[in-house]
Design a protein around this motif. Structure first.
Motif, short mmCIF file in Angstrom:
data_model
loop_
_atom_site.label_atom_id
_atom_site.label_comp_id
_atom_site.label_asym_id
_atom_site.label_seq_id
_atom_site.Cartn_x
_atom_site.Cartn_y
_atom_site.Cartn_z
N LYS A 1 0.82 -1.22 0.00
CA LYS A 1 0.00 0.00 0.00
C LYS A 1 0.85 1.27 0.00
CE LYS A 1 -3.52 -2.81 1.06
NZ LYS A 1 -4.63 -3.14 0.12
N ALA A 2 2.15 1.11 0.18
CA ALA A 2 3.02 2.26 0.46
C ALA A 2 3.45 2.99 -0.81
CB ALA A 2 4.25 1.81 1.23
N ASP A 3 3.67 4.28 -0.66
CA ASP A 3 4.32 5.08 -1.70
C ASP A 3 5.84 5.08 -1.49
OD1 ASP A 3 1.96 6.40 -3.13
OD2 ASP A 3 1.54 6.84 -1.03
N HIS B 1 -0.24 2.37 17.57
CA HIS B 1 -1.20 2.31 16.46
C HIS B 1 -1.26 0.94 15.79
CE1 HIS B 1 0.16 6.54 16.92
NE2 HIS B 1 -1.13 6.78 16.81
N THR B 2 -0.63 -0.07 16.41
CA THR B 2 -0.56 -1.39 15.79
C THR B 2 -1.95 -1.94 15.48
OG1 THR B 2 1.53 -1.86 16.92
CG2 THR B 2 0.32 -3.74 16.01
N ASP B 3 -2.82 -1.98 16.47
CA ASP B 3 -4.15 -2.57 16.26
C ASP B 3 -4.95 -1.78 15.21
OD1 ASP B 3 -3.63 -4.53 18.08
OD2 ASP B 3 -4.64 -3.54 19.75
N LYS B 4 -4.86 -0.46 15.28
CA LYS B 4 -5.59 0.37 14.32
C LYS B 4 -5.10 0.11 12.90
CE LYS B 4 -5.68 5.15 12.73
NZ LYS B 4 -5.03 6.47 12.86
N LEU C 1 -3.52 -2.62 11.80
CA LEU C 1 -3.88 -3.97 11.43
C LEU C 1 -5.33 -4.04 10.95
CD1 LEU C 1 -2.21 -6.13 14.24
CD2 LEU C 1 -1.64 -6.14 11.80
N ASN C 2 -6.22 -3.38 11.68
CA ASN C 2 -7.64 -3.38 11.28
C ASN C 2 -7.85 -2.67 9.96
OD1 ASN C 2 -8.49 -4.76 13.57
ND2 ASN C 2 -8.76 -2.88 14.75
N GLU C 3 -7.10 -1.60 9.74
CA GLU C 3 -7.26 -0.80 8.53
C GLU C 3 -6.70 -1.49 7.30
OE1 GLU C 3 -5.93 3.61 6.79
OE2 GLU C 3 -5.50 3.07 8.89
N PHE C 4 -5.52 -2.11 7.42
CA PHE C 4 -4.83 -2.64 6.24
C PHE C 4 -4.86 -4.16 6.14
CE2 PHE C 4 -2.79 1.53 6.80
CZ PHE C 4 -2.86 2.02 5.51
N ILE C 5 -4.95 -4.83 7.28
CA ILE C 5 -4.81 -6.27 7.27
C ILE C 5 -6.15 -6.97 7.54
CG2 ILE C 5 -3.46 -8.22 8.17
CD1 ILE C 5 -1.70 -5.96 7.10
#
Length: 380
Positions: A90-92, A368-371, A373-377
Motif C-alpha cells: 500500500k506504500a508510496d 497504532h498497531t491494532d488500528k 492492522l484493522n485498517e490494512f490487514i
C-alpha cells in the motif's frame, strides 16, 4: 491540504538520520507509519542526550518522531513479516537506515520490495555507502565528522580537531534523503515508476564541505588553516569571527579593515591599510583587544548604522526573548495519545504563506498497531 497528503510512508529507520527525513515528510502531510521492534522499539527511545526524561522516554525521540504512528512488529516472526509486506503493497515510500545487508537478510531489500510494489520509492541511508573498508562500521555522527575532516574547520588553530556541537551529519543525511524522496515522488507522479534513493552519511558530510574542498583542490592542495584566535572560517580573512566584548560577544562578518579602524576609533588598526589574508592573525589580535573595551551594544550602535555585517551573540534564553524570534511563531505544542504535551519546533518550511504545523506528538511504542492492522490487514 498539505502537499503530501494521501502519501503513505513505511519507515523502518532509527536514531536520527532516517527519522529526521520522515519527520520532514510528515510535516508536509505524508502519513508515516514507524515500524519498531516490540518491547524495545527505536533505540532512540532510550538514547538520552541529557538527563531529561519526557513521559518515560528520551527527549530526542519525542523531538524527531512527532507526527508519526508506531507499528510494533518482529521482523523475524513470519506473521509479523507478512503484515509488514501487506503494508508495503500500500506504500508510496519504504525507507530505512539499517547497516548494509540487514534488509536483504530479512527479505525486504529493494529487489524484494519491488516484487510486492513495483512503483515504490525505496529510500535508504547508510553510514559509508560502498566504501570497501568502512562499509561495516557504525554510522555514528562523531565518527563521520572525524573521518571527513570536518573537525579541522571549527575552533582555533591550536585547538586540535573540534567537532560541531550538533549531530550535523545525521541531519544533513536526513535532509538529503528527504530531497531524494521528493524528487522520486515527482518522477512517480509523472511517469508512474518507482526509484531507489540512496544516501550515505559519508557523502553527506563531504558534500557539506563543497566550498572548502573545492578551494583545497584548486589552491595547490594547501590544507585549510584556522586563525590562532577568533576563528570562524578557515578561508576567510579578518575580521571574520566572534569577539569578546566588555559584557558579552560580538560577531563580525566580512568588512573593510580601514573602515572598521575609523568606525571603531582603533588607531592600532590603521597599520593595516587592507584586508591582507596573510595578516589576519595580527589583525584579529588587535581587534580582539580593542573590542573588549566596550559593551556589545556600544559597538552595535556604531556598526549597524554604518551597514557593517555584525550581530550580538545570543544564547537560547536571549534568543527566545527576542521579538524577532516570537514573530516567527516557531514553537508549537504537540500532544501524545495519552495526553502528554510538550513544546517543540515546527517545520521551517512555508507553502503558499502557510506554516506547516501539526499538534500530533510522538507515538508510544506500538500505539497504532491494532488500528493499522484493522485498517490494512483486517479485511485481507
Amino acid at each position: 491540504m498539505k502537499p503530501l497528503e494521501d502519501y503513505l510512508i513505511i519507515d523502518f529507520s532509527q536514531f536520527l538520520s532516517g527519522p529526521s527525513a520522515s519527520l520532514r515528510l510528515a510535516d508536509m502531510g505524508a502519513r508515516v507509519i514507524k515500524v519498531e521492534k516490540p518491547v524495545t522499539g527505536d533505540i532512540c527511545r532510550s538514547m538520552y542526550t541529557s538527563d531529561l526524561i519526557m513521559n518515560g522516554e528520551s527527549s530526542i525521540f519525542h523531538t524527531i518522531n512527532r507526527n508519526k504512528e508506531s507499528f510494533a512488529a518482529d521482523l523475524k516472526h513470519p506473521e509479523d513479516l507478512n503484515h509488514i509486506k501487506t503494508l508495503i503493497t500500500k506504500a508510496d515510500v519504504v525507507m530505512h537506515n539499517f547497516r548494509p545487508g540487514v534488509m536483504e537478510r530479512i527479505g525486504l531489500s529493494y529487489d524484494d520490495v519491488k516484487v510486492l510494489n513495483p512503483n515504490v520509492v525505496y529510500a535508504e541511508i547508510s553510514g559509508y555507502g560502498l566504501h570497501p573498508e568502512l562499509v561495516g562500521n557504525p554510522g555514528q555522527d562523531l565518527l563521520l565528522q572525524s573521518l571527513t575532516a570536518l573537525t579541522w574547520l571549527t575552533g582555533n588553530a591550536d585547538d586540535g580537531p573540534v567537532p560541531m556541537g550538533l549531530s550535523i551529519v545525521d541531519m544533513l543525511a536526513g535532509a538529503h534523503l528527504a530531497q531524494g524522496i521528493l524528487a522520486a515522488l515527482y518522477k512517480k507522479a509523472i511517469q508512474n515508476t518507482g526509484a531507489l534513493v540512496q544516501v550515505s552519511m559519508l557523502e553527506s558530510a563531504i558534500d557539506f564541505q563543497f566550498e572548502t574542498i573545492t578551494t583545497y583542490f584548486n589552491d595547490g592542495g594547501e590544507l585549510p588553516e584556522r586563525t590562532k584566535s577568533n576563528n570562524a572560517h578557515a578561508y576567510l580573512g579578518a575580521p571574520y569571527g566572534i569577539y569578546k566584548t566588555k559584557n558579552g560577544y560580538l560577531a563580525l562578518a566580512m568588512g573593510s579593515i580601514p573602515v572598521l579602524a575609523e568606525l571603531l576609533s582603533c588607531e592600532a588598526l590603521l597599520q593595516f591599510p587592507e584586508n591582507k589574508f596573510s595578516l589576519r592573525d595580527e589583525i584579529k589580535t588587535v581587534l580582539a583587544n580593542h573590542l573588549e573595551t566596550q559593551d556589545t551594544s556600544y559597538w552595535l550602535n556604531i556598526l549597524e548604522p554604518a551597514d557593517i555585517w555584525c550581530a550580538g551573540v545570543l544564547n537560547y534564553q536571549e534568543l527566545f526573548e527576542e521579538d524577532g524570534f516570537k514573530v516567527l511563531d516557531f514553537v508549537q505544542k504537540v500532544t501524545m495519545g495519552d495526553g502528554y504535551s510538550y513544546d517543540t519546533t515546527r517545520c521551517p518550511i512555508k507553502i503558499d504563506g502557510e506554516l506547516l504545523k501539526s499538534d500530533k506528538g510522538s507515538p508510544k511504542l506500538g500505539e497504532h498497531t491494532d488500528k493499522i492492522l484493522n485498517e490494512f490487514i483486517g479485511n485481507g
